[in-house]
Design an enzyme around this catalytic site. Structure first.
Site, mmCIF file in Angstrom:
data_model
loop_
_atom_site.group_PDB
_atom_site.id
_atom_site.type_symbol
_atom_site.label_atom_id
_atom_site.label_comp_id
_atom_site.label_asym_id
_atom_site.label_seq_id
_atom_site.Cartn_x
_atom_site.Cartn_y
_atom_site.Cartn_z
ATOM 1 N N ASP A 57 -50.109 13.800 59.415
ATOM 2 C CA ASP A 57 -49.956 14.862 58.221
ATOM 3 C C ASP A 57 -48.935 16.006 58.980
ATOM 4 O O ASP A 57 -49.234 16.620 59.912
ATOM 5 C CB ASP A 57 -51.176 15.503 57.912
ATOM 6 N N TYR A 82 -43.444 23.005 58.092
ATOM 7 C CA TYR A 82 -43.698 23.130 59.381
ATOM 8 C C TYR A 82 -42.654 22.938 60.206
ATOM 9 O O TYR A 82 -42.710 23.215 61.522
ATOM 10 C CB TYR A 82 -44.704 21.800 59.726
ATOM 11 N N LYS A 118 -45.706 17.776 52.668
ATOM 12 C CA LYS A 118 -46.073 18.698 51.439
ATOM 13 C C LYS A 118 -44.830 19.547 51.107
ATOM 14 O O LYS A 118 -44.006 19.874 52.245
ATOM 15 C CB LYS A 118 -47.253 19.759 51.806
ATOM 16 N N HIS A 144 -47.986 22.298 48.152
ATOM 17 C CA HIS A 144 -48.532 22.962 49.450
ATOM 18 C C HIS A 144 -49.277 24.198 48.813
ATOM 19 O O HIS A 144 -50.187 24.467 49.499
ATOM 20 C CB HIS A 144 -47.255 23.386 50.230
#
Length: 284
Positions: A43, A48, A77, A110
């Protein structure tokens, strides 16, 4: 590994490996270690800033471990700044390039901010094109989840939300069950409150009864509630520990004891708190 079948018929591992806040220089190695340990759900997210490194780790796993891409369940996401139909489609294409794959197993919206309707409809079309195997949402309250589930063509397969012993999300979980949307937990070990989980007398007592660690019984509680969990660690031994939770079962009484730890509130900000917008834009 146990699997859950999503509402479109595809299977998703019950425990995965999350890469939130893993240092970029360690991400590829950690993803490879996770795959070698036995994880098949990875994930990540655009926000990120490590999709390329995740892709590097997966490619190494495919080449050195002989793992097939189709045996890996890869999630990313779409971030708020990429919302809107055209921007979302372009951002997913960029995620595919960074992750070095021609399809994604799951793509989530998200946050329920900005033009998330336009973003969701872009995901629906990418799903129709075969570039995404399942689409879903993240950090959606029951009301926003019901809204997007009711007024779009494709029902979200997953809602990934903060879930741990201090916020067990029973009410939201019930609504997910009503809509046949899979509950997935981010922060299943309570992130910066991990020490409280590990040192809780209740958790330690239950762990001792099963010959397991506090982290293992905390994660097992999620699995027994049919919640997918995505713990993270940069240490291979802890990755293995977090995965080794399928050879025992918590009793009904132990599950009730865990409920007493529920504070029923976020560690960060509630979904209806306007500060959510400030947090989101700070990530930009």
């Amino acid at each position: 590994m146990n699997y859950v079948t999503l509402n479109n018929g595809i299977q998703m591992p019950m425990v995965g490996y999350g890469v939130f806040e893993i240092p970029t220089e360690q991400t590829a190695r950690c993803v490879f270690d996770a795959l070698e340990t036995g994880y098949r759900l990875i994930d990540t997210a655009q926000a990120y800033y490590n999709e390329k490194e995740v892709g590097d780790g997966i490619q190494r796993g495919i080449q050195e471990l002989g793992i097939r891409r189709e045996d890996i369940f890869l999630t990313t996401k779409v971030w708020v700044t990429e919302f809107g139909y055209e921007k979302t489609k372009a951002s997913v294409e960029e995620s595919l390039r960074k992750l070095q794959t021609d399809y994604l197993d799951l793509v989530l919206i998200h946050q329920c901010l900005s033009d998330y309707y336009g973003a969701y409809r872009a995901l629906e079309d990418l799903y129709d094109e075969g570039k995404i195997r399942a689409i879903g949402i993240s950090n959606f309250s029951a009301e926003r989840m019901a809204d997007i589930a009711t007024f779009n063509r494709i029902l979200p397969a997953v809602n990934q939300v903060e879930t741990h012993l201090f916020w067990q999300q029973y009410e939201l979980h019930e609504w997910m069950e009503k809509y046949n949307i899979q509950h997935e937990a981010w922060g299943p070990l309570a992130q910066h409150r991990l020490k409280e989980v590990l040192e809780s007398p209740i958790v330690k007592h239950i762990a001792a009864a099963h010959g397991k660690t506090p982290a293992q019984v905390a994660l097992r509680q999620h699995v027994q509630r049919d919640i997918v969990a995505i713990p993270k660690s940069t240490h291979k031994d802890r990755m293995q520990e977090n995965l080794d939770i399928f050879d025992f079962e918590l009793t009904a009484d132990e599950m009730e004891q865990f409920k007493t730890l529920d504070e029923n509130r976020s560690m960060w900000a509630a979904y209806d708190d306007p500060m959510i917008v400030q947090y989101a834009m700070a990530e930009d």
